[in-house]
Write a protein that holds these residues in place. Structure first.
Motif, short mmCIF file in Angstrom:
data_model
loop_
_atom_site.label_atom_id
_atom_site.label_comp_id
_atom_site.label_asym_id
_atom_site.label_seq_id
_atom_site.Cartn_x
_atom_site.Cartn_y
_atom_site.Cartn_z
N THR A 252 0.71 -1.28 -0.19
CA THR A 252 -0.17 -0.07 -0.12
C THR A 252 0.92 1.24 0.17
N GLU A 253 0.16 2.23 -0.13
CA GLU A 253 1.04 3.71 -0.21
C GLU A 253 1.41 3.94 1.23
N GLN A 254 0.63 3.83 2.20
CA GLN A 254 1.23 3.91 3.66
C GLN A 254 2.56 2.92 3.91
N GLU A 255 2.30 1.70 3.44
CA GLU A 255 3.66 0.90 3.62
C GLU A 255 4.83 1.39 2.89
N ALA A 256 4.57 2.03 1.46
CA ALA A 256 5.78 2.53 0.80
C ALA A 256 6.20 3.85 1.63
N SER A 257 5.35 4.52 2.22
CA SER A 257 5.66 5.86 2.92
C SER A 257 6.49 5.42 4.24
N ASP A 258 6.12 4.39 4.75
CA ASP A 258 6.80 3.97 6.09
C ASP A 258 8.30 3.52 5.79
N LEU A 259 8.39 3.17 4.69
CA LEU A 259 9.77 2.70 4.07
C LEU A 259 10.93 3.99 4.12
N LEU A 260 10.28 4.89 3.71
CA LEU A 260 11.09 6.12 3.62
C LEU A 260 11.15 6.87 5.06
N GLU A 261 10.19 6.74 5.95
CA GLU A 261 10.68 7.15 7.12
C GLU A 261 11.49 6.40 7.81
N MET A 262 11.67 5.10 7.68
CA MET A 262 12.41 4.23 8.25
C MET A 262 13.87 4.61 7.80
N ARG A 263 14.04 4.78 6.50
CA ARG A 263 15.54 5.42 6.14
C ARG A 263 15.85 6.33 6.81
N MET A 264 15.06 7.48 6.59
CA MET A 264 15.26 8.66 7.55
C MET A 264 15.63 8.50 9.03
N LEU A 265 15.30 7.65 9.38
CA LEU A 265 15.94 7.25 11.02
C LEU A 265 17.38 6.46 10.77
N LEU A 266 17.41 5.47 9.91
CA LEU A 266 18.41 4.56 9.99
C LEU A 266 19.61 5.03 9.30
N GLU A 267 19.41 5.90 8.26
CA GLU A 267 20.78 6.33 7.35
C GLU A 267 21.39 7.31 8.51
N PRO A 268 21.02 8.20 9.23
CA PRO A 268 21.77 8.90 10.18
C PRO A 268 22.45 8.26 11.30
N LEU A 269 21.62 7.22 11.70
CA LEU A 269 22.25 6.34 12.76
C LEU A 269 23.69 5.76 12.10
N GLY A 270 23.48 5.19 10.80
CA GLY A 270 24.56 4.41 10.11
C GLY A 270 25.76 5.29 10.37
N ALA A 271 25.58 6.42 9.82
CA ALA A 271 26.65 7.65 9.40
C ALA A 271 27.26 7.75 10.98
N SER A 272 26.50 8.14 11.94
CA SER A 272 26.95 8.18 13.22
C SER A 272 28.05 7.09 13.69
N ARG A 273 27.41 5.60 13.43
CA ARG A 273 28.28 4.78 13.69
C ARG A 273 29.50 4.69 13.11
N ALA A 274 29.31 5.01 11.90
CA ALA A 274 30.66 4.99 10.84
C ALA A 274 31.69 5.79 11.44
#
Length: 231
Positions: free
Chosen positions: A70-92
């Motif tokens: 669904t569109e909601q599921e697709a939107s959730d993926l982008l929100e998850m990436r916006m949370l996890l990408e910064p975490l990955g950079a911080s750990r890096a």
């Protein structure tokens, strides 16, 4: 097509992402085995993996089919990436090696050069390699595999417009690497969060009827201000 049995899952996933198999279409073991030149056993295993990843669903009387998120599921993926990408950079910033830095700096040089010349053909793949390397530098296999899966699913569900200013986008990549090289985890997190938010704003759903309405992606539309992050 004949591929190694252990690559069947990757091949099917890539074809789903590329649109070879339409959303909702059936995926029969026999036809897939014939297409990829393998027995039905690795195909069956691949379909189980792809179901766990959300690319495939099993339906009564129909068997394995390409999922229809669904569109909601697709939107959730982008929100998850916006949370996890910064975490990955911080750990890096805390765990990166010199080898990671060498690759990241090389990618930034190439990206900035092509962006200045207006050569946009390679920028998307260079950006993908940059973010994959940055995630690998986090030293977390779980985080890396999660982000890789998110990127696959986002590529399947969305088209991505070129950034308004590729030069600015690659300046952000450079600022991220500078922060990672200095071990400044908070700065790496902050710049990556702004960069990911701006990148998210140019994603458009592939789903019929989604159109190009900007409210399909929940993100603020203010420009990224890099000046406040350069001291």
């Amino acid at each position: 097509m004949r591929i190694p049995a252990h690559s069947v899952c990757t091949a099917i996933r890539d074809d789903i992402v590329a649109g070879v198999y339409e959303r909702g279409s059936r995926l029969t073991e026999e036809l897939l085995a014939r297409r990829y030149g393998v027995s039905r056993v690795p195909v069956r295993e691949a379909l189980r993996t792809l179901e766990a990843e959300g690319f495939v669903v099993t339906r009564r009387h129909a068997g394995a089919c390409v999922a229809e998120p669904t569109e909601q599921e697709a939107s959730d993926l982008l929100e998850m990436r916006m949370l996890l990408e910064p975490l990955g950079a911080s750990r890096a910033a805390q765990r990166r090696t010199e080898a990671h830095l060498k690759v990241l700096r090389g990618l930034v040089r190439l990206g900035q050069e092509r962006a200045r010349r207006g050569n946009s053909e390679d920028l998307r793949s260079l950006g993908g390699w940059f973010h994959e390397t940055l995630t690998q530098a986090s030293g977390s296999h779980t985080l890396a595999s999660t982000l890789t899966q998110l990127r696959h699913k986002i590529a399947w569900m969305y088209t991505v417009e070129a950034p308004a200013s590729p030069v600015d986008s690659w300046a952000e990549h450079g600022a991220i690497v500078d922060a990672v090289a200095r071990g400044d985890s908070e700065r790496a997190r902050a710049i990556t969060a702004l960069h990911t938010e701006r990148a998210t704003a140019v994603h458009r759903l592939r789903f019929p009827g989604a159109g190009d309405r900007p409210d399909r992606v929940r993100t603020s539309q203010h420009p990224v201000n890099m000046t406040g992050l350069r001291h």
